[in-house]
Design an enzyme around this catalytic site. Structure first.
Site, PDB file in Angstrom:
ATOM      1  N   CYS A  76      40.713  13.594 -18.213  1.00 57.90           N
ATOM      2  CA  CYS A  76      40.126  12.451 -17.501  1.00 57.90           C
ATOM      3  C   CYS A  76      39.592  12.897 -16.145  1.00 57.90           C
ATOM      4  O   CYS A  76      40.296  13.555 -15.378  1.00 57.90           O
ATOM      5  CB  CYS A  76      41.189  11.372 -17.322  1.00 57.90           C
ATOM      6  SG  CYS A  76      40.682  10.030 -16.224  1.00 57.90           S
ATOM      7  N   CYS A 115      34.280  -3.501 -16.283  1.00 54.84           N
ATOM      8  CA  CYS A 115      35.338  -2.500 -16.271  1.00 54.84           C
ATOM      9  C   CYS A 115      35.601  -2.158 -14.803  1.00 54.84           C
ATOM     10  O   CYS A 115      34.689  -1.723 -14.094  1.00 54.84           O
ATOM     11  CB  CYS A 115      34.846  -1.282 -17.046  1.00 54.84           C
ATOM     12  SG  CYS A 115      35.967   0.105 -16.994  1.00 54.84           S
ATOM     13  N   GLU A 123      34.244   2.682  -8.476  1.00 50.81           N
ATOM     14  CA  GLU A 123      33.145   2.238  -9.321  1.00 50.81           C
ATOM     15  C   GLU A 123      33.569   1.150 -10.294  1.00 50.81           C
ATOM     16  O   GLU A 123      34.731   1.041 -10.662  1.00 50.81           O
ATOM     17  CB  GLU A 123      32.529   3.431 -10.069  1.00 50.81           C
ATOM     18  CG  GLU A 123      33.534   4.354 -10.687  1.00 50.81           C
ATOM     19  CD  GLU A 123      32.920   5.681 -11.141  1.00 50.81           C
ATOM     20  OE1 GLU A 123      32.016   6.193 -10.456  1.00 50.81           O
ATOM     21  OE2 GLU A 123      33.357   6.189 -12.180  1.00 50.81           O
ATOM     22  N   CYS A 162      32.701   7.236 -19.231  1.00 51.73           N
ATOM     23  CA  CYS A 162      33.429   8.493 -19.216  1.00 51.73           C
ATOM     24  C   CYS A 162      34.880   8.275 -19.595  1.00 51.73           C
ATOM     25  O   CYS A 162      35.742   9.054 -19.258  1.00 51.73           O
ATOM     26  CB  CYS A 162      33.324   9.148 -17.852  1.00 51.73           C
ATOM     27  SG  CYS A 162      33.453   7.982 -16.525  1.00 51.73           S
ATOM     28  N   GLY A 202      42.078   4.744 -11.982  1.00 51.54           N
ATOM     29  CA  GLY A 202      43.432   4.360 -11.605  1.00 51.54           C
ATOM     30  C   GLY A 202      44.319   3.903 -12.733  1.00 51.54           C
ATOM     31  O   GLY A 202      43.870   3.608 -13.841  1.00 51.54           O
ATOM     32  N   GLU A 203      45.608   3.885 -12.454  1.00 50.38           N
ATOM     33  CA  GLU A 203      46.612   3.413 -13.396  1.00 50.38           C
ATOM     34  C   GLU A 203      47.094   2.052 -12.886  1.00 50.38           C
ATOM     35  O   GLU A 203      47.820   1.971 -11.888  1.00 50.38           O
ATOM     36  CB  GLU A 203      47.766   4.425 -13.464  1.00 50.38           C
ATOM     37  CG  GLU A 203      49.021   3.927 -14.143  1.00 50.38           C
ATOM     38  CD  GLU A 203      48.818   3.284 -15.514  1.00 50.38           C
ATOM     39  OE1 GLU A 203      48.035   3.814 -16.332  1.00 50.38           O
ATOM     40  OE2 GLU A 203      49.419   2.225 -15.758  1.00 50.38           O
ATOM     41  N   CYS A 222      43.617   8.684  -9.109  1.00 46.82           N
ATOM     42  CA  CYS A 222      44.717   8.345 -10.008  1.00 46.82           C
ATOM     43  C   CYS A 222      45.752   9.457  -9.923  1.00 46.82           C
ATOM     44  O   CYS A 222      45.404  10.628  -9.804  1.00 46.82           O
ATOM     45  CB  CYS A 222      44.215   8.227 -11.448  1.00 46.82           C
ATOM     46  SG  CYS A 222      45.476   7.682 -12.625  1.00 46.82           S
ATOM     47  N   ASN A 246      34.554  11.939 -23.831  1.00 42.80           N
ATOM     48  CA  ASN A 246      33.416  12.194 -22.956  1.00 42.80           C
ATOM     49  C   ASN A 246      33.811  13.398 -22.109  1.00 42.80           C
ATOM     50  O   ASN A 246      34.657  13.282 -21.238  1.00 42.80           O
ATOM     51  CB  ASN A 246      33.166  10.964 -22.085  1.00 42.80           C
ATOM     52  CG  ASN A 246      31.877  11.082 -21.304  1.00 42.80           C
ATOM     53  OD1 ASN A 246      31.002  11.846 -21.659  1.00 42.80           O
ATOM     54  ND2 ASN A 246      31.790  10.328 -20.243  1.00 42.80           N
ATOM     55  N   CYS A 263      46.036  13.218 -16.153  1.00 44.38           N
ATOM     56  CA  CYS A 263      45.687  13.524 -17.549  1.00 44.38           C
ATOM     57  C   CYS A 263      44.527  14.533 -17.530  1.00 44.38           C
ATOM     58  O   CYS A 263      43.502  14.283 -16.896  1.00 44.38           O
ATOM     59  CB  CYS A 263      45.292  12.255 -18.294  1.00 44.38           C
ATOM     60  SG  CYS A 263      46.571  10.977 -18.234  1.00 44.38           S
ATOM     61  N   SER A 282      44.937  -1.664 -19.269  1.00 43.87           N
ATOM     62  CA  SER A 282      45.109  -0.407 -19.988  1.00 43.87           C
ATOM     63  C   SER A 282      46.033   0.503 -19.196  1.00 43.87           C
ATOM     64  O   SER A 282      45.850   0.697 -17.996  1.00 43.87           O
ATOM     65  CB  SER A 282      43.735   0.255 -20.162  1.00 43.87           C
ATOM     66  OG  SER A 282      43.860   1.489 -20.840  1.00 43.87           O
ATOM     67  N   SER A 294      47.251   3.874 -23.691  1.00 43.18           N
ATOM     68  CA  SER A 294      46.498   5.112 -23.877  1.00 43.18           C
ATOM     69  C   SER A 294      47.419   6.156 -24.501  1.00 43.18           C
ATOM     70  O   SER A 294      48.082   6.911 -23.805  1.00 43.18           O
ATOM     71  CB  SER A 294      45.963   5.603 -22.534  1.00 43.18           C
ATOM     72  OG  SER A 294      45.053   4.649 -22.037  1.00 43.18           O
ATOM     73  N   LEU A 295      47.446   6.179 -25.825  1.00 39.47           N
ATOM     74  CA  LEU A 295      48.413   7.034 -26.527  1.00 39.47           C
ATOM     75  C   LEU A 295      47.854   8.456 -26.718  1.00 39.47           C
ATOM     76  O   LEU A 295      48.496   9.426 -26.365  1.00 39.47           O
ATOM     77  CB  LEU A 295      48.769   6.395 -27.874  1.00 39.47           C
ATOM     78  CG  LEU A 295      50.053   6.927 -28.508  1.00 39.47           C
ATOM     79  CD1 LEU A 295      51.271   6.508 -27.699  1.00 39.47           C
ATOM     80  CD2 LEU A 295      50.190   6.449 -29.950  1.00 39.47           C
ATOM     81  N   HIS A 296      46.705   8.554 -27.329  1.00 42.09           N
ATOM     82  CA  HIS A 296      45.967   9.814 -27.504  1.00 42.09           C
ATOM     83  C   HIS A 296      46.575  10.820 -28.465  1.00 42.09           C
ATOM     84  O   HIS A 296      45.903  11.780 -28.853  1.00 42.09           O
ATOM     85  CB  HIS A 296      45.657  10.491 -26.162  1.00 42.09           C
ATOM     86  CG  HIS A 296      44.896   9.607 -25.218  1.00 42.09           C
ATOM     87  ND1 HIS A 296      43.755   8.952 -25.592  1.00 42.09           N
ATOM     88  CD2 HIS A 296      45.129   9.253 -23.938  1.00 42.09           C
ATOM     89  CE1 HIS A 296      43.301   8.230 -24.567  1.00 42.09           C
ATOM     90  NE2 HIS A 296      44.128   8.375 -23.561  1.00 42.09           N
TER      91      HIS A 296
HETATM   92  N1  SAH Z   1      45.049   4.671 -16.379  1.00 42.78           N
HETATM   93  C1  SAH Z   1      44.741   3.723 -17.408  1.00 42.78           C
HETATM   94  C2  SAH Z   1      43.357   3.100 -17.322  1.00 42.78           C
HETATM   95  C3  SAH Z   1      42.165   3.989 -16.989  1.00 42.78           C
HETATM   96  S1  SAH Z   1      41.473   5.001 -18.200  1.00 42.78           S
HETATM   97  C4  SAH Z   1      44.939   4.342 -18.770  1.00 42.78           C
HETATM   98  O1  SAH Z   1      45.147   5.545 -18.850  1.00 42.78           O
HETATM   99  O2  SAH Z   1      44.950   3.622 -19.749  1.00 42.78           O
HETATM  100  C5  SAH Z   1      40.782   4.036 -19.481  1.00 42.78           C
HETATM  101  C6  SAH Z   1      40.792   4.783 -20.811  1.00 42.78           C
HETATM  102  O3  SAH Z   1      39.844   5.861 -20.842  1.00 42.78           O
HETATM  103  C7  SAH Z   1      42.136   5.416 -21.104  1.00 42.78           C
HETATM  104  O4  SAH Z   1      42.471   5.200 -22.443  1.00 42.78           O
HETATM  105  C8  SAH Z   1      41.858   6.884 -20.848  1.00 42.78           C
HETATM  106  O5  SAH Z   1      42.770   7.707 -21.489  1.00 42.78           O
HETATM  107  C9  SAH Z   1      40.453   7.031 -21.379  1.00 42.78           C
HETATM  108  N2  SAH Z   1      39.767   8.246 -20.911  1.00 42.78           N
HETATM  109  C10 SAH Z   1      39.922   8.907 -19.751  1.00 42.78           C
HETATM  110  N3  SAH Z   1      39.116   9.984 -19.683  1.00 42.78           N
HETATM  111  C11 SAH Z   1      38.413  10.009 -20.838  1.00 42.78           C
HETATM  112  C12 SAH Z   1      37.408  10.876 -21.360  1.00 42.78           C
HETATM  113  N4  SAH Z   1      36.993  11.939 -20.680  1.00 42.78           N
HETATM  114  N5  SAH Z   1      36.891  10.592 -22.585  1.00 42.78           N
HETATM  115  C13 SAH Z   1      37.317   9.510 -23.280  1.00 42.78           C
HETATM  116  N6  SAH Z   1      38.263   8.661 -22.837  1.00 42.78           N
HETATM  117  C14 SAH Z   1      38.822   8.908 -21.639  1.00 42.78           C
END
Ligand code: SAH
Length: 373
Positions: free
Chosen positions: A139, A125, A112, A363, A187-188, A132, A320, A136, A221, A244-246
């Site tokens: 996700c 996007c 998508e 999402c 994907g990554e 992937c 999300n 995580c 990203s 994507s640190l989180h």
């Molecule tokens: N694999 C790459 C790019 C794809 S995800 C990465 O991890 O950066 C793009 C962004 O969306 C990332 O920061 C990811 O952590 C975030 N993401 C994934 N699932 C999510 C969710 N359910 N809610 C909010 N952000 C999310």
């Protein structure tokens, strides 16, 4: 919204074939495009003509390619720009300002892309892999594992399709130009390195060899594959990097982003700093705020300390929730406190809008890093 019978037919009717994606000019460097044409029995200069139609004119109707003899147009188009993906469904929201396209690839694989229209820019996007492998837990894409890497042309074609939709005036407000690209779909990207680099060249190379979109409008990203970041900065492309640190602490990050067991927070930030030094590009830190998991003020404090002397911008994304997940977005007041603490350290921070959530488009894995600008 469940798919219509028509859509289901498109999704399920075709048995999955294990054959390779057809080769396309967007898979090759300029030099190799000529060889590609030659090997298929065409004159090498046909590659540049076709590239002009594809990248500069966004024209996928070979019957109008007047610089190629009429009786050869179809054959040349089929050979050098074979059809890579078929639109399964399009969903729009925000009065048409956000649009999610679901594509089916030659082997039935689904990917998508999301097109988002803002007052000052249009962002697409895109997906770099089907599924992937990073796993995580918050996700949606991560839950199904990696299906396969996309080819450079399959990634590029999502962008060209978006650029064409803009140029054709399919978005509200009439014809416009695609301005920004974020690798935040499925994907990554750094785990599909070569295809992503080829795609980046296809994006930034000037017309007619590429789309001629400025590297500063492109965001890659990543979960933080340190070796990938180190390689990327040597490519001389200088796109924007998002990490994507989180969470700032390894203990929690080991579970939120499992690859952290291999590359930890310190190593990832060091790689991002090196990227910034080499390219002059500030980087973004992506942080999905998950209620009572990573949204405590003490974590904001730790993150603020870590980032206060770095050239980083924090993008907070309200989580999300994925179907069946026990996690949800942070409370408003916790989100506000998180922002306040980061700002007290002078760290630039934005809370990302949640475009397209109603169409499963924001999402996170399909969210744009764009609120920063
Ligand atoms: N694999 C790459 C790019 C794809 S995800 C990465 O991890 O950066 C793009 C962004 O969306 C990332 O920061 C990811 O952590 C975030 N993401 C994934 N699932 C999510 C969710 N359910 N809610 C909010 N952000 C999310």
């Amino acid at each position: 919204m469940s798919p219509t019978n028509e859509e289901l037919k498109l999704i399920f009717d075709e048995p999955v074939q294990k054959k390779k994606a057809p080769k396309h000019i967007a898979d090759f460097s300029l030099e190799d495009r000529k060889n590609f044409a030659k090997e298929l029995g065409f004159q090498p200069f046909r590659a540049a003509q076709v590239a002009t139609h594809y990248f500069s004119h966004l024209n996928n109707d070979p019957s109008t390619w007047s610089d190629i003899p009429a009786d050869q147009r179809e054959a040349i188009a089929d050979a050098l720009t074979p059809k890579l993906m078929e639109l399964v469904t399009t969903r729009t929201t925000d009065g048409g300002m956000t649009r999610k396209d679901l594509w089916k690839l030659h082997d039935g694989t689904l990917v998508e892309s999301v097109l988002m229209c803002y007052t000052d820019r249009v962002t697409v996007c895109i997906s770099s892999q089907a599924g992937c492998g990073m796993n995580c837990p918050f996700c949606a894409t991560g839950q199904g594992g990696l299906k396969r890497n996309l080819t450079a042309a399959e990634i590029t074609d999502q962008i060209v399709a978006a650029a064409r939709a803009c140029a054709n005036g399919e978005l509200p407000g009439g014809p416009t130009r695609l301005s920004n690209i974020v690798f935040m779909g499925m994907g990554e990207p750094l785990a599909n390195y070569n295809a992503v680099i080829r795609t980046l060249h296809n994006i930034v190379d000037a017309n007619p060899d590429g789309l001629g979109i400025s590297a500063r409008s492109v965001t890659v990203s990543t979960v933080g594959l340190v070796n990938g970041v180190e390689k990327l900065m040597e490519e001389g492309i200088n796109c924007t990097l998002a990490i994507s640190l989180h969470t700032p602490d390894d203990e929690l990050r080991n579970t939120l982003v499992p690859i952290n067991n291999r590359f930890n927070v310190r190593e990832i930030l060091a790689a991002a700093d090196a990227y910034e030094k080499k390219t002059g590009r500030r980087y973004s830190i992506e942080y999905a705020l998950i209620r009572d998991i990573n949204d405590q003020a003490w974590r904001a404090d730790l993150l603020g300390r870590m980032l206060k002397n770095r050239a980083a911008h924090v993008n907070l994304i309200p989580l999300n929730p994925t179907p069946g997940s026990k996690w949800t977005a942070s409370r408003r007041e916790d989100e506000a406190e998180f922002v306040r603490v980061l700002e007290s350290y002078g760290v630039p921070v934005t809370v990302r809008d949640t475009r397209g959530r109603e169409i499963d488009g924001a999402c996170g894995q399909l969210a744009a890093s764009e609120s920063a600008k």
